[in-house]
Scaffold this motif. Structure first.
Motif, PDB file in Angstrom:
ATOM      1  N   LYS A  33      29.444 122.347 -99.755  1.00 17.46           N
ATOM      2  CA  LYS A  33      30.756 122.954 -99.562  1.00 17.46           C
ATOM      3  C   LYS A  33      30.783 124.442 -99.901  1.00 17.46           C
ATOM      4  CE  LYS A  33      33.063 118.578-100.592  1.00 17.46           C
ATOM      5  NZ  LYS A  33      33.321 118.275 -99.188  1.00 17.46           N
ATOM      6  N   GLU A  34      29.742 124.943-100.605  1.00 17.04           N
ATOM      7  CA  GLU A  34      29.766 126.337-101.034  1.00 17.04           C
ATOM      8  C   GLU A  34      29.467 127.297 -99.889  1.00 17.04           C
ATOM      9  OE1 GLU A  34      27.209 126.847-104.343  1.00 17.04           O
ATOM     10  OE2 GLU A  34      28.130 125.233-105.498  1.00 17.04           O
ATOM     11  N   LYS A  35      28.750 126.821 -98.867  1.00 13.87           N
ATOM     12  CA  LYS A  35      28.416 127.654 -97.716  1.00 13.87           C
ATOM     13  C   LYS A  35      28.987 127.013 -96.455  1.00 13.87           C
ATOM     14  CE  LYS A  35      25.909 130.503-100.180  1.00 13.87           C
ATOM     15  NZ  LYS A  35      26.269 131.913-100.376  1.00 13.87           N
ATOM     16  N   SER A  36      29.007 127.798 -95.388  1.00 12.20           N
ATOM     17  CA  SER A  36      29.544 127.302 -94.126  1.00 12.20           C
ATOM     18  C   SER A  36      28.573 126.301 -93.503  1.00 12.20           C
ATOM     19  CB  SER A  36      29.766 128.463 -93.168  1.00 12.20           C
ATOM     20  OG  SER A  36      28.514 129.020 -92.776  1.00 12.20           O
ATOM     21  N   PRO A  37      29.079 125.401 -92.648  1.00  7.54           N
ATOM     22  CA  PRO A  37      28.194 124.460 -91.947  1.00  7.54           C
ATOM     23  C   PRO A  37      27.108 125.163 -91.143  1.00  7.54           C
ATOM     24  CG  PRO A  37      30.471 123.774 -91.732  1.00  7.54           C
ATOM     25  CD  PRO A  37      30.502 125.128 -92.372  1.00  7.54           C
ATOM     26  N   ARG A  38      27.431 126.346 -90.627  1.00  6.37           N
ATOM     27  CA  ARG A  38      26.441 127.084 -89.853  1.00  6.37           C
ATOM     28  C   ARG A  38      25.285 127.543 -90.745  1.00  6.37           C
ATOM     29  NH1 ARG A  38      27.921 132.586 -86.645  1.00  6.37           N
ATOM     30  NH2 ARG A  38      25.822 133.335 -86.265  1.00  6.37           N
ATOM     31  N   THR A  39      25.607 127.992 -91.961  1.00  8.37           N
ATOM     32  CA  THR A  39      24.560 128.386 -92.905  1.00  8.37           C
ATOM     33  C   THR A  39      23.690 127.197 -93.259  1.00  8.37           C
ATOM     34  OG1 THR A  39      25.988 130.110 -93.833  1.00  8.37           O
ATOM     35  CG2 THR A  39      24.111 129.414 -95.164  1.00  8.37           C
ATOM     36  N   TYR A  40      24.345 126.048 -93.471  1.00  8.75           N
ATOM     37  CA  TYR A  40      23.588 124.836 -93.766  1.00  8.75           C
ATOM     38  C   TYR A  40      22.629 124.507 -92.625  1.00  8.75           C
ATOM     39  CZ  TYR A  40      22.580 119.844 -93.871  1.00  8.75           C
ATOM     40  OH  TYR A  40      21.940 118.637 -93.826  1.00  8.75           O
ATOM     41  N   ASP A  41      23.094 124.601 -91.401  1.00  7.16           N
ATOM     42  CA  ASP A  41      22.242 124.282 -90.246  1.00  7.16           C
ATOM     43  C   ASP A  41      21.041 125.215 -90.173  1.00  7.16           C
ATOM     44  OD1 ASP A  41      23.784 122.168 -89.416  1.00  7.16           O
ATOM     45  OD2 ASP A  41      25.035 123.382 -88.083  1.00  7.16           O
ATOM     46  N   ASN A  42      21.252 126.507 -90.431  1.00  5.79           N
ATOM     47  CA  ASN A  42      20.146 127.459 -90.400  1.00  5.79           C
ATOM     48  C   ASN A  42      19.103 127.138 -91.473  1.00  5.79           C
ATOM     49  OD1 ASN A  42      21.096 128.942 -88.240  1.00  5.79           O
ATOM     50  ND2 ASN A  42      22.200 130.418 -89.518  1.00  5.79           N
ATOM     51  N   GLU A  43      19.573 126.846 -92.688  1.00  8.82           N
ATOM     52  CA  GLU A  43      18.634 126.544 -93.770  1.00  8.82           C
ATOM     53  C   GLU A  43      17.909 125.223 -93.508  1.00  8.82           C
ATOM     54  OE1 GLU A  43      17.842 128.654 -95.940  1.00  8.82           O
ATOM     55  OE2 GLU A  43      19.405 130.096 -95.424  1.00  8.82           O
ATOM     56  N   ARG A  44      18.628 124.255 -92.955  1.00  5.92           N
ATOM     57  CA  ARG A  44      17.982 122.975 -92.634  1.00  5.92           C
ATOM     58  C   ARG A  44      16.892 123.174 -91.579  1.00  5.92           C
ATOM     59  NH1 ARG A  44      18.504 120.149 -88.402  1.00  5.92           N
ATOM     60  NH2 ARG A  44      20.441 121.207 -87.768  1.00  5.92           N
ATOM     61  N   ARG A  45      17.160 123.975 -90.578  1.00  9.37           N
ATOM     62  CA  ARG A  45      16.165 124.196 -89.521  1.00  9.37           C
ATOM     63  C   ARG A  45      14.961 124.960 -90.053  1.00  9.37           C
ATOM     64  NH1 ARG A  45      20.289 126.566 -85.178  1.00  9.37           N
ATOM     65  NH2 ARG A  45      18.444 126.968 -83.887  1.00  9.37           N
ATOM     66  N   ARG A  46      15.202 125.910 -90.971  1.00  8.47           N
ATOM     67  CA  ARG A  46      14.070 126.588 -91.599  1.00  8.47           C
ATOM     68  C   ARG A  46      13.213 125.596 -92.360  1.00  8.47           C
ATOM     69  NH1 ARG A  46      17.975 130.784 -92.936  1.00  8.47           N
ATOM     70  NH2 ARG A  46      17.552 132.623 -91.660  1.00  8.47           N
ATOM     71  N   LEU A  47      13.862 124.729 -93.113  1.00 10.31           N
ATOM     72  CA  LEU A  47      13.128 123.733 -93.899  1.00 10.31           C
ATOM     73  C   LEU A  47      12.296 122.835 -92.997  1.00 10.31           C
ATOM     74  CD1 LEU A  47      12.988 122.686 -96.934  1.00 10.31           C
ATOM     75  CD2 LEU A  47      14.496 120.876 -96.154  1.00 10.31           C
ATOM     76  N   GLU A  48      12.878 122.384 -91.906  1.00 11.31           N
ATOM     77  CA  GLU A  48      12.146 121.526 -90.975  1.00 11.31           C
ATOM     78  C   GLU A  48      10.989 122.275 -90.320  1.00 11.31           C
ATOM     79  OE1 GLU A  48      15.404 120.377 -88.514  1.00 11.31           O
ATOM     80  OE2 GLU A  48      15.726 118.479 -89.570  1.00 11.31           O
ATOM     81  N   SER A  49      11.151 123.581 -90.124  1.00 20.18           N
ATOM     82  CA  SER A  49      10.081 124.380 -89.535  1.00 20.18           C
ATOM     83  C   SER A  49       8.921 124.553 -90.499  1.00 20.18           C
ATOM     84  CB  SER A  49      10.629 125.742 -89.105  1.00 20.18           C
ATOM     85  OG  SER A  49       9.591 126.584 -88.637  1.00 20.18           O
ATOM     86  N   TRP A  50       9.240 124.816 -91.774  1.00 23.46           N
ATOM     87  CA  TRP A  50       8.189 125.051 -92.761  1.00 23.46           C
ATOM     88  C   TRP A  50       7.500 123.759 -93.193  1.00 23.46           C
ATOM     89  CZ3 TRP A  50      12.227 128.025 -96.121  1.00 23.46           C
ATOM     90  CH2 TRP A  50      12.446 129.277 -95.562  1.00 23.46           C
ATOM     91  N   LEU A  51       8.286 122.707 -93.384  1.00 18.67           N
ATOM     92  CA  LEU A  51       7.788 121.513 -94.074  1.00 18.67           C
ATOM     93  C   LEU A  51       7.958 120.252 -93.235  1.00 18.67           C
ATOM     94  CD1 LEU A  51       9.470 122.406 -97.479  1.00 18.67           C
ATOM     95  CD2 LEU A  51       7.066 122.715 -96.911  1.00 18.67           C
ATOM     96  N   ALA A  52       7.731 120.363 -91.937  1.00 21.90           N
ATOM     97  CA  ALA A  52       7.970 119.245 -91.019  1.00 21.90           C
ATOM     98  C   ALA A  52       7.300 117.933 -91.442  1.00 21.90           C
ATOM     99  CB  ALA A  52       7.528 119.636 -89.608  1.00 21.90           C
TER     100      ALA A  52
END
Length: 410
Positions: A33-52
């Motif tokens: 809830k501290e960040k926007s859903p869009r920020t969450y999506d960006n961080e999630r996609r980075r995580l999936e890219s780095w640590l698939a």
């Protein structure tokens, strides 16, 4: 809408998301809830890219949740090192990086003018001399280049001493492989190993706390402050309330939990004139302040107080006096002599006295006896009585027992 970029500009924000995914993997998109859903999506996609290979997705009524499933005993390196290796850069940054290092491979020192001219003549790359100066000075600070003076002329050359030494001492790379699994600043060993295409085929760590590498940047600043005997100003984020506060202290030691691997800074708070400990994963930023002239006496005082610490808390008794705890247990001898051995081995300096047939009493003094309760509860079923100078600790222990009795219908 801007395009998604895998590279990052703000490591603290990414560090918080990686930690949340790793430790609190049950969170869904709506729980951030501290960040926007869009920020969450960006961080999630980075995580999936780095640590698939290590990303696990679970589905729940509230939505899907992302977590990291990493078994340290099976891996030859820490996958979270990849987070440190991703940083945003401009086109000029990446071009200059490779061209300057390639130009200086011959080991011959050059002036800024010579470097700028050679970039144009050899690589057909036109750069302003001020841009080249900033890049070379930045690399000199990072240890990639050597900066020397010949009269008034400033010369830059490539520092290949480490590469030559490692290249002729292959056994040192095994030490780098071990170092990357050691837990503190392991990214250094990992970087050196990768530069020489050396794989870790020898070492595995059964209990390694990979997530704590995310705190190494903060740890480095704290160690620098300790080395220079300086006070620090810290921004702290409450894990319970999410609020950010500021504190100033004299950093003295780093404590590490052998059970969880969690790291704490132990420092002296001048405002309240007492010692206190701060979790490193709660520190957002550290800034160095003035030199602490009384650093030595403060460190000596902490050394005197450490035997009275059960964990990392100085808070019991207002932080200025010790609390006492007395626990009486039933130990059926001779078959349960191992219980007495446990009391002596794990009691951290407390006394163990036989007070009757099959009855022993354990007594100790500590700054905060509340920290002892998880250990005390391991003797449930044998405890005849428990007394503590802090009545809140005593009440909590008996209240937890009553809760357990209700749960099991006892």
């Amino acid at each position: 809408m801007s395009d998604f970029h895998e590279l990052i500009k703000s490591f603290p924000k990414t560090r918080d998301y990686v930690r949340d995914f790793f430790v609190y993997g049950f969170k869904t998109r709506n729980d951030f809830k501290e960040k926007s859903p869009r920020t969450y999506d960006n961080e999630r996609r980075r995580l999936e890219s780095w640590l698939a290979p290590y990303v696990r997705k679970d589905y729940a009524p509230g939505g899907s949740s992302i977590s990291l499933a990493i078994d340290s005993s099976l891996l030859d390196t820490n996958p979270l090192f990849r987070v440190w290796k991703t940083k945003s850069f401009t086109d000029n940054d990446i071009v200059l990086h490779f061209l300057i290092l390639d130009l200086l491979q011959d080991g011959r020192p050059r002036t800024l003018g010579e470097i700028t001219d050679s970039l144009l003549t050899q690589y057909e790359a036109l750069f302003d001399i001020q841009t080249v100066r900033r890049k070379c000075n930045a690399y000199e600070k990072e240890g990639l280049l050597i900066k020397t003076k010949s009269g008034k002329t400033v010369l830059f050359s490539l520092d290949n001493s480490l590469a030559r030494w490692l290249g002729s001492n292959r056994q040192v790379l095994d030490a780098c492989s071990f170092f990357q699994m050691a837990g503190h600043f392991g990214i250094i060993g990992n970087e050196l190993s990768q530069q020489f295409d050396h794989e870790n085929r020898s070492f595995r760590v059964k209990h390694s706390f990979f997530v704590h590498t995310l705190e190494d940047e903060i740890l480095l600043e704290l160690l620098n402050a300790m080395n220079q005997h300086k006070a620090v100003r810290m921004d702290l984020r409450s894990s319970r309330h999410g609020t950010v506060s500021t504190a100033e202290c004299v950093p003295l030691q780093i404590f590490i939990s052998t059970r969880s691997g969690r790291r704490f800074l132990c420092g002296y708070l001048r405002m309240s004139r007492r010692f206190s400990c701060f979790r490193l994963d709660a520190l957002k930023h550290v800034a160095l302040l003035e030199t602490a002239e009384d650093y030595g006496p403060l460190l000596d005082k902490l050394t005197q107080n450490r035997p009275s610490l059960w964990g990392v808390s100085f808070q019991g008794g207002g932080g200025r006096r010790l609390e006492s705890l007395s626990m009486t247990l039933q130990v059926i001898e001779p078959g349960e002599g191992y219980i007495v051995d446990r009391l002596k081995r794990e009691g951290r300096g407390g006394s163990v006295t036989k007070v009757g047939e099959h009855v022993y009493r354990y007594e100790t003094h500590a700054f905060d006896c509340n920290e002892m309760l998880p250990w005390v509860r391991t003797f449930t079923g044998r405890i005849l009585s428990l007394e503590c100078s802090s009545k809140l600790v005593e009440q909590r222990f008996y209240r937890d027992l009553q809760t357990m009795y209700r749960m099991y219908d006892i």
